[in-house]
Design a protein around this motif. Structure first.
Motif, PDB file in Angstrom:
ATOM      1  N   TYR A  92       0.814  -1.220   0.000  1.00  0.00           N
ATOM      2  CA  TYR A  92       0.000   0.000   0.000  1.00  0.00           C
ATOM      3  C   TYR A  92       0.846   1.268   0.000  1.00  0.00           C
ATOM      4  O   TYR A  92       0.370   2.331  -0.369  1.00  0.00           O
ATOM      5  CB  TYR A  92      -0.957  -0.009   1.188  1.00  0.00           C
ATOM      6  CG  TYR A  92      -2.121  -0.947   0.991  1.00  0.00           C
ATOM      7  CD1 TYR A  92      -3.221  -0.564   0.230  1.00  0.00           C
ATOM      8  CD2 TYR A  92      -2.121  -2.222   1.537  1.00  0.00           C
ATOM      9  CE1 TYR A  92      -4.292  -1.425   0.039  1.00  0.00           C
ATOM     10  CE2 TYR A  92      -3.177  -3.096   1.349  1.00  0.00           C
ATOM     11  CZ  TYR A  92      -4.259  -2.690   0.587  1.00  0.00           C
ATOM     12  OH  TYR A  92      -5.309  -3.554   0.377  1.00  0.00           O
ATOM     13  N   ARG A 125     -10.622  -0.305   0.872  1.00  0.00           N
ATOM     14  CA  ARG A 125     -11.184   0.005  -0.453  1.00  0.00           C
ATOM     15  C   ARG A 125     -10.484  -0.730  -1.588  1.00  0.00           C
ATOM     16  O   ARG A 125     -11.115  -1.067  -2.594  1.00  0.00           O
ATOM     17  CB  ARG A 125     -11.106   1.515  -0.723  1.00  0.00           C
ATOM     18  CG  ARG A 125     -11.974   2.372   0.181  1.00  0.00           C
ATOM     19  CD  ARG A 125     -12.083   3.793  -0.356  1.00  0.00           C
ATOM     20  NE  ARG A 125     -10.785   4.429  -0.527  1.00  0.00           N
ATOM     21  CZ  ARG A 125     -10.185   5.155   0.425  1.00  0.00           C
ATOM     22  NH1 ARG A 125     -10.780   5.301   1.593  1.00  0.00           N
ATOM     23  NH2 ARG A 125      -9.012   5.717   0.212  1.00  0.00           N
ATOM     24  N   TYR A 126      -9.187  -0.980  -1.433  1.00  0.00           N
ATOM     25  CA  TYR A 126      -8.408  -1.559  -2.518  1.00  0.00           C
ATOM     26  C   TYR A 126      -7.793  -2.884  -2.075  1.00  0.00           C
ATOM     27  O   TYR A 126      -7.187  -2.970  -1.012  1.00  0.00           O
ATOM     28  CB  TYR A 126      -7.307  -0.598  -2.962  1.00  0.00           C
ATOM     29  CG  TYR A 126      -7.792   0.809  -3.219  1.00  0.00           C
ATOM     30  CD1 TYR A 126      -8.699   1.071  -4.230  1.00  0.00           C
ATOM     31  CD2 TYR A 126      -7.358   1.872  -2.427  1.00  0.00           C
ATOM     32  CE1 TYR A 126      -9.160   2.355  -4.451  1.00  0.00           C
ATOM     33  CE2 TYR A 126      -7.812   3.156  -2.643  1.00  0.00           C
ATOM     34  CZ  TYR A 126      -8.717   3.395  -3.667  1.00  0.00           C
ATOM     35  OH  TYR A 126      -9.167   4.660  -3.881  1.00  0.00           O
ATOM     36  N   THR A 127      -7.956  -3.889  -2.921  1.00  0.00           N
ATOM     37  CA  THR A 127      -7.410  -5.215  -2.633  1.00  0.00           C
ATOM     38  C   THR A 127      -6.400  -5.587  -3.712  1.00  0.00           C
ATOM     39  O   THR A 127      -6.712  -5.512  -4.902  1.00  0.00           O
ATOM     40  CB  THR A 127      -8.532  -6.265  -2.597  1.00  0.00           C
ATOM     41  OG1 THR A 127      -9.503  -5.877  -1.623  1.00  0.00           O
ATOM     42  CG2 THR A 127      -7.978  -7.632  -2.236  1.00  0.00           C
ATOM     43  N   PRO A 128      -5.199  -5.991  -3.330  1.00  0.00           N
ATOM     44  CA  PRO A 128      -4.221  -6.392  -4.345  1.00  0.00           C
ATOM     45  C   PRO A 128      -4.655  -7.667  -5.052  1.00  0.00           C
ATOM     46  O   PRO A 128      -5.380  -8.492  -4.490  1.00  0.00           O
ATOM     47  CB  PRO A 128      -2.942  -6.609  -3.529  1.00  0.00           C
ATOM     48  CG  PRO A 128      -3.410  -6.883  -2.140  1.00  0.00           C
ATOM     49  CD  PRO A 128      -4.657  -6.088  -1.959  1.00  0.00           C
ATOM     50  N   THR A 129      -4.205  -7.831  -6.287  1.00  0.00           N
ATOM     51  CA  THR A 129      -4.453  -9.087  -6.982  1.00  0.00           C
ATOM     52  C   THR A 129      -3.674 -10.201  -6.287  1.00  0.00           C
ATOM     53  O   THR A 129      -2.744  -9.949  -5.506  1.00  0.00           O
ATOM     54  CB  THR A 129      -4.020  -8.994  -8.447  1.00  0.00           C
ATOM     55  OG1 THR A 129      -2.594  -8.794  -8.495  1.00  0.00           O
ATOM     56  CG2 THR A 129      -4.716  -7.830  -9.156  1.00  0.00           C
ATOM     57  N   ALA A 178      -7.826   3.077   2.754  1.00  0.00           N
ATOM     58  CA  ALA A 178      -7.312   2.475   1.522  1.00  0.00           C
ATOM     59  C   ALA A 178      -7.253   0.952   1.620  1.00  0.00           C
ATOM     60  O   ALA A 178      -7.540   0.247   0.645  1.00  0.00           O
ATOM     61  CB  ALA A 178      -5.933   3.038   1.203  1.00  0.00           C
ATOM     62  N   PHE A 236      -2.288   4.553   4.712  1.00  0.00           N
ATOM     63  CA  PHE A 236      -3.269   3.558   4.271  1.00  0.00           C
ATOM     64  C   PHE A 236      -3.989   2.909   5.444  1.00  0.00           C
ATOM     65  O   PHE A 236      -5.058   2.326   5.271  1.00  0.00           O
ATOM     66  CB  PHE A 236      -2.593   2.495   3.397  1.00  0.00           C
ATOM     67  CG  PHE A 236      -1.840   1.442   4.158  1.00  0.00           C
ATOM     68  CD1 PHE A 236      -2.451   0.251   4.528  1.00  0.00           C
ATOM     69  CD2 PHE A 236      -0.504   1.631   4.506  1.00  0.00           C
ATOM     70  CE1 PHE A 236      -1.753  -0.718   5.230  1.00  0.00           C
ATOM     71  CE2 PHE A 236       0.192   0.667   5.201  1.00  0.00           C
ATOM     72  CZ  PHE A 236      -0.431  -0.512   5.568  1.00  0.00           C
ATOM     73  N   GLY A 280       3.115   0.339  -3.853  1.00  0.00           N
ATOM     74  CA  GLY A 280       2.488  -0.271  -5.006  1.00  0.00           C
ATOM     75  C   GLY A 280       3.165  -1.589  -5.369  1.00  0.00           C
ATOM     76  O   GLY A 280       3.915  -2.164  -4.587  1.00  0.00           O
TER      77      GLY A 280
END
Length: 455
Positions: free
Chosen positions: A123, A178-182, A175, A170, A126
């Motif tokens: 987070y 809201r956002y999940t890594p592949t 964050a 984050f 990247g």
């Protein structure tokens, strides 16, 4: 009827000579070219919407632990921020590499540490392996420094219970929710974390404990030594002794806490081993901001006039949303490194002094314990009074103790040499001197609940 006469031609004698026309044209050309040349050749001036206010550069003496400033950014445009950051010179002092760190501990604790570090590097940097390695090194450097918590998860989620107090944004801006890594990106982040916790060192950042991207300007950026740059990230260490290798001398706590925010990414973060408090939610899904709680609602510590100024026994407003209990506790504890907050909805059960009686403990509605030295903060609800989404948020059920008078001691008879002791438990026997004898009952002692290993 239209006229058939031809209209007269316009007169060419207007009284203006061609010389005057040319002069006017030249003046107009000069008026355009001169300002353009001045703008093109003038020095570049940075115009800020708000002049930046930076913390002055100060070398913190060895006898004083340096403060960990919250992440607060200057209100400047990205282009201006890059120019400001470029104007800060790199330190000319040596930048030695950190010592390797190899994570000890049980398998479940190691799994929690790896996943916390993986979340931190993903987070913050990247899906960039080089940037992730640099961030991982900073987190490990913090783990070894006395100013920070002594667990990996404690470092990553430090201050996450506050919207404005977290060290890694984050953890408190949503964050991570809201956002999940592949799956592939998460696998790569975990590999970076495992390498870093297995002794791999990213030498370029040395003993850096701070960093930021080059398009923002934190308030503390001028108070630290800028030592390296990795892609768009700038890395800093404390000036003076606190930025040198001997300062990174603290040991690892050994037990990683469970992080509720990590549960959606990591199966290792589901349990009841020192849960670090995550931002609580109201009924509409918005985080409860502790700073929004008015001063009038903040109670005084129970021991304000005594030795203990870090313990609170509070009667809660019955109309208060249980989701806001944690925010009230955080607001009440303020900046205390250690704080114990205990609350009851029944005023008759709220103790006037600590510790509470067994009956009062059984009636407790909510508790919050913070120990920043170990990166530990835990909130628990009485789930018999308030339903919670996860059992890890529930207090252990306690039965109020009944007041039973102790048994009368047997009288001592003169000449009786038998030792006086507790009545043996029936059915439990042990051998002594070749004969079976009833074993005396072990005294019942209230054992304290396990807590993280102190630093």
């Amino acid at each position: 009827m239209p006229s058939s006469q031809t209209p007269p031609a316009p007169s060419t004698d207007a009284g203006v000579s061609p010389l005057l026309i040319g002069l006017l044209a030249l003046i107009a050309l000069v008026a355009v070219l001169v300002p353009a040349l001045l703008v093109a050749n003038s020095p570049h001036v940075i115009v800020h919407k708000r002049p930046p206010v930076l913390i002055s550069h100060r070398v913190v003496p060895q006898a004083e632990l340096p403060p960990v400033e919250p992440v607060q950014l200057q209100a400047v445009d990205p282009d201006d921020a890059r120019a400001i950051n470029a104007s800060v010179p790199f330190s000319t002092l040596p930048n030695p590499a950190a010592r390797p760190f190899r994570l000890p501990g049980a398998a479940d604790s190691r799994a929690r540490a790896i996943d916390c570090l993986a979340a931190g590097v993903y987070y913050e940097a990247g899906d960039d392996t080089v940037g992730q390695r640099a961030v991982a090194q900073v987190i490990i450097n913090r783990l070894r420094h006395p100013a920070f918590p002594k667990t990996v998860c404690g470092v990553v989620f430090q201050g996450s219970e506050r919207r404005t107090g977290c060290q890694f944004t984050f953890t408190c801006d949503g964050a991570i929710l809201r956002y999940t890594p592949t799956a592939a990106a998460w696998k790569r982040a975990r590999e970076v974390a495992e390498l870093a916790l297995g002794g791999s060192v990213y030498k370029a950042v040395g003993h850096a404990t701070h960093y930021h991207t080059d398009w923002v300007v934190p308030y503390w950026s001028a108070s630290l030594e800028k030592i390296s740059e990795v892609h768009t990230h700038l890395f800093f260490r404390w000036a003076g002794w606190w930025g040198t290798p001997p300062a990174f001398n603290r040991g690892y706590a050994g037990v990683e806490p469970n992080i509720p925010q990590m549960a959606r990414l990591s199966g290792a973060h589901q349990g009841d081993a020192g849960t670090l408090l995550a931002p609580e939610l109201t009924e509409n899904g918005e985080p409860v901001d502790p700073e929004a709680i008015p001063d009038a609602a903040v109670p005084a510590p129970l021991g304000a006039t005594g030795a203990d100024n870090n313990s609170f026994a509070v009667t809660l407003d019955r109309t208060m949303n249980p989701e806001a209990f944690a925010a009230l506790a955080i607001r009440t504890c303020g900046e205390r490194t250690f704080c114990k907050f205990m609350a009851w909805t029944d005023a008759k059960q709220t103790p006037k002094q600590l510790p509470p009686s067994p009956a009062q403990s059984a009636a407790m509605s909510f508790s919050y314990l913070r120990d920043q030295n170990m990166g530990f903060a835990k909130a628990l609800w009485n789930c018999q009074q308030f339903k919670r989404p996860s059992p890890v948020q529930c207090m252990r059920a306690q039965l109020p103790a009944t007041a039973t008078p102790p048994p009368a001691a047997a009288p001592v008879v003169a000449g009786d040499t038998k030792a006086i002791g507790p009545v043996p438990l029936a059915g439990i026997r042990k051998k002594s001197g070749g004969a079976d004898q009833a074993a005396p009952a072990a005294p019942m002692v209230d054992k304290p609940q396990p807590s993280p290993t102190p630093r």
